[in-house]
Write a protein that holds these residues in place. Structure first.
Motif, PDB file in Angstrom:
ATOM      1  N   GLY A 138       0.882  -1.209  -0.127  1.00 45.49           N
ATOM      2  CA  GLY A 138       0.106  -0.140   0.036  1.00 45.49           C
ATOM      3  C   GLY A 138       0.793   1.356   0.020  1.00 45.49           C
ATOM      4  N   ASP A 139       1.965   1.189  -0.476  1.00 49.27           N
ATOM      5  CA  ASP A 139       2.796   2.424  -0.499  1.00 49.27           C
ATOM      6  C   ASP A 139       2.648   3.282  -1.816  1.00 49.27           C
ATOM      7  N   GLY A 140       1.774   2.663  -2.696  1.00 47.67           N
ATOM      8  CA  GLY A 140       1.424   3.608  -3.812  1.00 47.67           C
ATOM      9  C   GLY A 140       2.286   3.114  -5.202  1.00 47.67           C
ATOM     10  N   VAL A 141       3.228   2.317  -4.904  1.00 45.97           N
ATOM     11  CA  VAL A 141       4.315   1.837  -5.748  1.00 45.97           C
ATOM     12  C   VAL A 141       3.992   0.380  -5.942  1.00 45.97           C
ATOM     13  N   VAL A 142       3.979  -0.100  -7.347  1.00 47.42           N
ATOM     14  CA  VAL A 142       3.913  -1.213  -7.634  1.00 47.42           C
ATOM     15  C   VAL A 142       5.378  -1.958  -8.220  1.00 47.42           C
ATOM     16  N   SER A 143       5.922  -2.295  -6.958  1.00 47.43           N
ATOM     17  CA  SER A 143       7.578  -2.671  -7.361  1.00 47.43           C
ATOM     18  C   SER A 143       7.654  -3.961  -8.017  1.00 47.43           C
ATOM     19  N   ASP A 144       8.773  -4.403  -8.778  1.00 48.24           N
ATOM     20  CA  ASP A 144       8.938  -5.357  -9.622  1.00 48.24           C
ATOM     21  C   ASP A 144       8.846  -6.512  -8.627  1.00 48.24           C
ATOM     22  N   GLU A 145       9.189  -6.624  -7.360  1.00 43.83           N
ATOM     23  CA  GLU A 145       8.971  -7.631  -6.403  1.00 43.83           C
ATOM     24  C   GLU A 145       7.515  -7.757  -6.330  1.00 43.83           C
ATOM     25  N   GLU A 146       6.638  -6.943  -6.226  1.00 45.48           N
ATOM     26  CA  GLU A 146       5.264  -6.855  -5.904  1.00 45.48           C
ATOM     27  C   GLU A 146       4.520  -7.783  -7.217  1.00 45.48           C
ATOM     28  N   PHE A 147       5.169  -7.118  -8.584  1.00 45.85           N
ATOM     29  CA  PHE A 147       4.412  -7.593  -9.818  1.00 45.85           C
ATOM     30  C   PHE A 147       4.841  -9.181  -9.979  1.00 45.85           C
ATOM     31  N   ALA A 148       6.298  -9.415  -9.277  1.00 43.87           N
ATOM     32  CA  ALA A 148       6.440 -10.971  -9.565  1.00 43.87           C
ATOM     33  C   ALA A 148       5.615 -11.754  -8.619  1.00 43.87           C
ATOM     34  N   LEU A 149       5.529 -11.343  -7.479  1.00 47.55           N
ATOM     35  CA  LEU A 149       4.614 -11.984  -6.510  1.00 47.55           C
ATOM     36  C   LEU A 149       3.208 -12.273  -7.059  1.00 47.55           C
ATOM     37  N   GLU A 150       2.695 -11.456  -7.593  1.00 44.89           N
ATOM     38  CA  GLU A 150       1.457 -11.428  -8.329  1.00 44.89           C
ATOM     39  C   GLU A 150       1.314 -12.406  -9.519  1.00 44.89           C
ATOM     40  N   ARG A 151       2.393 -12.337 -10.040  1.00 43.21           N
ATOM     41  CA  ARG A 151       2.582 -13.313 -10.972  1.00 43.21           C
ATOM     42  C   ARG A 151       2.830 -14.785 -10.819  1.00 43.21           C
ATOM     43  N   ASP A 152       3.375 -14.924  -9.879  1.00 44.16           N
ATOM     44  CA  ASP A 152       3.644 -16.040  -9.233  1.00 44.16           C
ATOM     45  C   ASP A 152       2.225 -16.866  -8.701  1.00 44.16           C
TER      46      ASP A 152
END
Ligand SMILES: [Ca+2]
Length: 119
Positions: free
Chosen positions: A20-34
């Protein structure tokens, strides 16, 4: 450097921002993809499991079908005989299908549990 990208208002990807920090980090993106991949994998396994159960029930019900068609007063005389003629092919192919399913299960189990890293 180009300006930082933003999601449009009400974007369907807003939930990608896990912390919820307003930034979609690469890590968060990868997590969602996984997570999506795991979900798809899960659905695929459910589908295969359902198919195996359907095949098993078919094996059980098939002989009953032969008897029932033999007993039904309005069925053609040849119906039960035709079903009985198909039976050997049917049983062999369904057995192969179910066998392949359990074989694949055992193989996957051996792969995930055999290396000492699995649960
Ligand atoms: Ca974030």
């Amino acid at each position: 450097m180009a300006a930082q990208k933003k999601l449009e208002a009400g974007s369907q990807y807003e939930h990608f921002d896990k912390d919820g920090d307003g930034v979609v980090s690469d890590e968060e993106f990868a997590l969602e993809r996984d997570m999506m991949r795991a979900d798809n994998e899960n659905q695929k396994e459910d589908q295969i499991r359902r198919m195996a159960w359907f095949a098993l029930w078919g094996l059980l019900i098939y002989p009953v079908g032969i008897v029932v068609t033999d007993l039904l007063p309005f069925s053609f005389e040849s119906t039960s005989r035709l079903l009985a003629d198909i039976a050997p092919t049917y049983f062999v192919s369904v057995s192969a299908l179910v066998g392949a399913f359990f074989g694949a299960q055992a193989y996957q189990k051996g792969k995930t549990h055999g290396n000492g890293k699995g649960k």
